[in-house]
Design a protein around this motif. Structure first.
Motif, mmCIF file in Angstrom:
data_model
loop_
_atom_site.group_PDB
_atom_site.id
_atom_site.type_symbol
_atom_site.label_atom_id
_atom_site.label_comp_id
_atom_site.label_asym_id
_atom_site.label_seq_id
_atom_site.Cartn_x
_atom_site.Cartn_y
_atom_site.Cartn_z
ATOM 1 N N SER A 145 0.839 -1.199 0.000
ATOM 2 C CA SER A 145 0.000 0.000 0.000
ATOM 3 C C SER A 145 0.870 1.243 0.000
ATOM 4 C CB SER A 145 -0.904 -0.007 1.229
ATOM 5 O OG SER A 145 -1.690 1.155 1.281
ATOM 6 N N GLY A 146 0.456 2.250 -0.773
ATOM 7 C CA GLY A 146 1.172 3.514 -0.830
ATOM 8 C C GLY A 146 2.211 3.597 -1.928
ATOM 9 N N MET A 147 2.565 2.460 -2.547
ATOM 10 C CA MET A 147 3.546 2.482 -3.629
ATOM 11 C C MET A 147 2.932 3.061 -4.903
ATOM 12 S SD MET A 147 5.632 -1.112 -3.391
ATOM 13 C CE MET A 147 6.933 -1.350 -2.181
ATOM 14 N N THR A 148 3.806 3.553 -5.784
ATOM 15 C CA THR A 148 3.409 3.980 -7.119
ATOM 16 C C THR A 148 3.850 2.919 -8.114
ATOM 17 O OG1 THR A 148 3.570 6.330 -6.583
ATOM 18 C CG2 THR A 148 3.676 5.733 -8.904
ATOM 19 N N VAL A 149 2.937 2.491 -8.973
ATOM 20 C CA VAL A 149 3.209 1.432 -9.941
ATOM 21 C C VAL A 149 3.051 2.002 -11.348
ATOM 22 C CG1 VAL A 149 2.585 -0.875 -10.738
ATOM 23 C CG2 VAL A 149 2.296 -0.276 -8.318
ATOM 24 N N LEU A 150 4.097 1.906 -12.156
ATOM 25 C CA LEU A 150 4.056 2.329 -13.552
ATOM 26 C C LEU A 150 3.733 1.107 -14.402
ATOM 27 C CD1 LEU A 150 4.559 4.623 -15.634
ATOM 28 C CD2 LEU A 150 6.944 3.837 -15.734
ATOM 29 N N VAL A 151 2.688 1.202 -15.237
ATOM 30 C CA VAL A 151 2.186 0.053 -15.975
ATOM 31 C C VAL A 151 2.247 0.312 -17.473
ATOM 32 C CG1 VAL A 151 0.240 -1.500 -16.319
ATOM 33 C CG2 VAL A 151 0.627 -0.481 -14.055
ATOM 34 N N HIS A 152 3.103 -0.430 -18.176
ATOM 35 C CA HIS A 152 3.138 -0.380 -19.639
ATOM 36 C C HIS A 152 1.977 -1.212 -20.200
ATOM 37 C CE1 HIS A 152 7.153 1.501 -20.235
ATOM 38 N NE2 HIS A 152 7.403 0.974 -19.042
ATOM 39 N N GLY A 153 1.550 -0.873 -21.414
ATOM 40 C CA GLY A 153 0.452 -1.613 -22.029
ATOM 41 C C GLY A 153 -0.773 -1.625 -21.144
ATOM 42 N N ALA A 154 -1.074 -0.478 -20.567
ATOM 43 C CA ALA A 154 -2.050 -0.425 -19.474
ATOM 44 C C ALA A 154 -3.475 -0.740 -19.891
ATOM 45 C CB ALA A 154 -1.997 0.955 -18.819
ATOM 46 N N ALA A 155 -3.803 -0.650 -21.171
ATOM 47 C CA ALA A 155 -5.168 -0.922 -21.618
ATOM 48 C C ALA A 155 -5.370 -2.368 -22.030
ATOM 49 C CB ALA A 155 -5.533 -0.003 -22.785
ATOM 50 N N LEU A 169 -4.951 -3.185 -3.513
ATOM 51 C CA LEU A 169 -3.956 -3.300 -2.452
ATOM 52 C C LEU A 169 -3.454 -1.944 -1.954
ATOM 53 C CD1 LEU A 169 -1.928 -6.375 -3.754
ATOM 54 C CD2 LEU A 169 -3.803 -6.311 -2.103
ATOM 55 N N GLY A 170 -4.079 -0.862 -2.390
ATOM 56 C CA GLY A 170 -3.743 0.453 -1.863
ATOM 57 C C GLY A 170 -2.583 1.144 -2.539
ATOM 58 N N ALA A 171 -2.149 0.640 -3.687
ATOM 59 C CA ALA A 171 -1.089 1.293 -4.455
ATOM 60 C C ALA A 171 -1.709 2.176 -5.535
ATOM 61 C CB ALA A 171 -0.170 0.256 -5.080
ATOM 62 N N LYS A 172 -0.898 3.075 -6.102
ATOM 63 C CA LYS A 172 -1.377 4.018 -7.119
ATOM 64 C C LYS A 172 -0.746 3.662 -8.466
ATOM 65 C CE LYS A 172 0.345 7.082 -4.459
ATOM 66 N NZ LYS A 172 0.872 8.341 -3.854
ATOM 67 N N ALA A 173 -1.591 3.399 -9.446
ATOM 68 C CA ALA A 173 -1.112 2.989 -10.760
ATOM 69 C C ALA A 173 -1.096 4.146 -11.733
ATOM 70 C CB ALA A 173 -1.979 1.863 -11.314
ATOM 71 N N ILE A 174 0.003 4.260 -12.472
ATOM 72 C CA ILE A 174 0.127 5.195 -13.585
ATOM 73 C C ILE A 174 0.202 4.353 -14.854
ATOM 74 C CG2 ILE A 174 1.545 6.967 -14.695
ATOM 75 C CD1 ILE A 174 2.688 7.603 -11.901
ATOM 76 N N GLY A 175 -0.748 4.552 -15.762
ATOM 77 C CA GLY A 175 -0.794 3.761 -16.978
ATOM 78 C C GLY A 175 -0.063 4.426 -18.128
ATOM 79 N N ILE A 176 0.501 3.609 -19.013
ATOM 80 C CA ILE A 176 1.137 4.087 -20.246
ATOM 81 C C ILE A 176 0.343 3.523 -21.415
ATOM 82 C CG2 ILE A 176 3.224 4.141 -21.658
ATOM 83 C CD1 ILE A 176 4.836 3.674 -19.116
ATOM 84 N N VAL A 177 -0.137 4.388 -22.306
ATOM 85 C CA VAL A 177 -0.979 3.983 -23.426
ATOM 86 C C VAL A 177 -0.547 4.715 -24.693
ATOM 87 C CG1 VAL A 177 -2.959 3.474 -21.936
ATOM 88 C CG2 VAL A 177 -2.685 5.774 -22.895
ATOM 89 N N SER A 178 -1.305 4.475 -25.783
ATOM 90 C CA SER A 178 -0.934 5.077 -27.063
ATOM 91 C C SER A 178 -2.015 5.967 -27.664
ATOM 92 C CB SER A 178 -0.591 3.975 -28.068
ATOM 93 O OG SER A 178 -1.685 3.087 -28.228
ATOM 94 N N ASP A 179 -3.177 6.091 -27.004
ATOM 95 C CA ASP A 179 -4.198 6.986 -27.536
ATOM 96 C C ASP A 179 -5.193 7.356 -26.439
ATOM 97 O OD1 ASP A 179 -6.428 5.030 -27.483
ATOM 98 O OD2 ASP A 179 -5.400 4.085 -29.170
ATOM 99 N N ASP A 180 -6.059 8.327 -26.759
ATOM 100 C CA ASP A 180 -6.989 8.852 -25.756
ATOM 101 C C ASP A 180 -8.035 7.831 -25.325
ATOM 102 O OD1 ASP A 180 -5.664 11.257 -25.770
ATOM 103 O OD2 ASP A 180 -7.053 12.228 -27.175
ATOM 104 N N ASP A 181 -8.513 7.000 -26.251
ATOM 105 C CA ASP A 181 -9.507 5.999 -25.874
ATOM 106 C C ASP A 181 -8.945 5.041 -24.827
ATOM 107 O OD1 ASP A 181 -11.467 7.018 -27.493
ATOM 108 O OD2 ASP A 181 -11.085 5.637 -29.164
ATOM 109 N N LYS A 182 -7.724 4.604 -25.031
ATOM 110 C CA LYS A 182 -7.097 3.704 -24.067
ATOM 111 C C LYS A 182 -6.839 4.417 -22.748
ATOM 112 C CE LYS A 182 -4.997 0.576 -27.455
ATOM 113 N NZ LYS A 182 -3.746 0.015 -28.009
ATOM 114 N N ALA A 183 -6.520 5.696 -22.822
ATOM 115 C CA ALA A 183 -6.311 6.476 -21.601
ATOM 116 C C ALA A 183 -7.596 6.545 -20.785
ATOM 117 C CB ALA A 183 -5.822 7.878 -21.946
ATOM 118 N N ASN A 184 -8.705 6.774 -21.442
ATOM 119 C CA ASN A 184 -9.990 6.829 -20.748
ATOM 120 C C ASN A 184 -10.335 5.486 -20.116
ATOM 121 O OD1 ASN A 184 -10.343 9.517 -21.491
ATOM 122 N ND2 ASN A 184 -11.452 8.995 -23.359
#
Length: 340
Positions: A145-155, A169-184
Motif C-alpha cells: 500500500s502507498g507504492m506507485t506502480v508504472l504500468v506499460h500496455g495499461a489498456a 492493495l492500496g497502491a497508485k497505478a500510472i498507466g502508459i498507453v498510445s491513444d486517448d480511448d485507451k487512456a480513458n
C-alpha cells in the motif's frame, strides 16, 4: 449429466499464423484425482497462446497440447481427492493448456469461484492475467500500500489487471498507453494518471507525477529499449517486473544507474510453474483480491467475444494490438450466457 465421448477443440495444425488454428473433434480430457473437469463456456485469449501458435512457447511436460490458458464454466466432474468444489459450481480457472475446447481438465488448486455478478464470459478474462500479475508484482516484487506502480500496455489484459490489483492493495497505478480511448479506459479501471507514450517523455512525466521520486514498481511488457526508460523512471530501491518482450528480447542495461538507484529487475513465466506455486497464487487471489471483484461498483474488464470456431479471427485481432481489455472465445454452451 452424461458426458460425451468427444468435444470440439481448437488445434494447431502447424506453427504459423492465425490460419493454422483448426476446429477439430477430439476426445474428452481425462481427469486425475486432484483435477476437476470444467464444461467451458468461455476461454480467454492471451499472448502466450499466440506464442504457442507460432511455435515459440511449447507446453510443459504433461500439459495439454491444445492452446488456451484460462477458462470459465461449470464443473461437471471432480477427482477423488478434490475438496471444496462440486459438480454444478460456476468457476474460473488457470489451465495448463487445453482451454480452447468445450471441456478442460484443471488441477483443483488453480480453480476459483466466479465473482458475484460476473458472467462466465467476463470471468474467463481474469485468470491468466490476474495469476501473472499476482505472482510477479504482488508476491515476487512485494507490492505494498502507498507504492506507485508504472504500468506499460495499461489498456491490455495484463496492464488492466496490474492497475486494478494495485488499486485493491492500496497502491497508485500510472498507466502508459498510445491513444486517448485507451487512456480513458485506464482511468475507468482506476489509474490515477495516464501517460501517452506517443506524445510524452515517459521518465520525465513519471518524475513530475511523483515529485521527483519515481515509480516504486514498474510492470513492463515492452522490453528492448524500454529498459533504459524504466531505469530512468524508477524510484530508489525500485523493482522492474519484466512480464513480456513485445518490442525486443534483448536490451542494453544501464548498470551504473541501476546500481546507484539500488534497482531490481526480475522476470519469469507463469506456465512452467509447479502446481504448488500456482495453487499458492490462487490462494492469494482468493484471500486478498477476490472479495473486491464481487463489489457491485468494481469495474469489469472490457471484452470482445468470438465464437470458439473463430479462434483464428481472435488471434488476428489481438496481433493488431488495437484492442482494449481482453478477447474471449465463447463455446456453444457459453453462448446462452448473458452479460451482467
Amino acid at each position: 449429466m452424461t458426458l460425451p465421448q468427444d468435444m470440439l477443440a481448437i488445434t494447431i495444425a502447424a506453427p504459423g499464423g492465425p490460419e493454422v488454428l483448426t476446429p477439430q473433434r477430439v476426445p474428452l480430457p481425462q481427469i486425475e484425482a486432484t483435477d476437476v473437469l470444467i464444461r467451458v463456456a468461455a476461454a480467454g485469449v492471451n499472448g502466450p497462446d499466440l506464442a504457442q501458435r507460432r511455435g515459440h512457447y511449447d507446453p510443459p511436460p504433461g500439459a495439454s497440447p491444445l492452446p488456451g490458458l484460462e477458462v470459465a464454466g461449470e464443473i461437471v466432474a471432480v477427482g477423488d481427492k478434490v475438496s471444496g468444489f462440486a459438480s454444478g459450481d460456476r468457476v474460473m480457472a488457470l489451465t495448463n493448456g487445453g482451454g480452447y475446447a468445450e471441456y478442460a481438465a484443471v488441477p483443483s488448486g488453480q480453480v476459483l469461484p466466479v465473482p458475484d455478478g460476473w458472467s462466465l464470459e467476463q470471468a474467463a478474462a481474469l485468470p491468466e492475467t490476474w495469476f501473472t500479475v499476482t505472482q510477479t508484482l504482488v508476491m515476487r516484487s512485494g507490492l505494498r500500500s502507498g507504492m506507485t506502480v508504472l504500468v506499460h500496455g495499461a489498456a491490455g489484459g495484463i496492464g488492466g489487471a496490474a492497475i486494478q490489483i494495485s488499486g485493491i492493495l492500496g497502491a497508485k497505478a500510472i498507466g502508459i498507453v498510445s491513444d486517448d480511448d485507451k487512456a480513458n479506459y485506464c482511468a475507468e479501471l482506476g489509474a490515477v494518471a495516464v501517460i501517452d507514450r506517443t506524445r510524452e517523455n515517459i521518465a520525465e512525466r513519471v518524475m513530475a507525477l511523483t515529485d521527483g521520486r519515481g515509480a516504486d514498481r514498474i510492470v513492463d511488457l515492452v522490453g528492448g529499449p524500454m529498459l533504459a526508460v524504466n531505469v530512468a523512471a524508477a524510484a530508489r530501491g525500485g523493482h522492474i517486473v519484466q512480464i513480456s518482450t513485445l518490442e525486443g528480447a534483448t536490451a542494453t542495461m544501464p548498470l551504473r544507474q541501476m546500481m546507484a538507484r539500488e534497482l531490481t529487475l526480475s522476470g519469469s513465466t507463469l506456465r512452467p510453474q509447479t502446481a504448488e506455486t500456482k495453487a499458492a497464487i490462487a490462494a492469494r487471489i482468493r484471500s486478498d483480491l477476490l472479495p473486491a471483484l464481487s463489489s457491485p461498483g468494481f469495474a469489469r474488464p472490457e471484452i470482445a467475444t468470438f465464437p470458439m470456431e473463430r479462434a483464428s479471427d481472435a488471434h488476428a485481432a489481438m496481433e493488431t494490438r488495437r484492442h482494449r481489455g481482453k478477447l474471449v472465445l465463447v463455446t456453444a454452451f457459453g453462448s446462452g450466457e448473458q452479460l451482467s
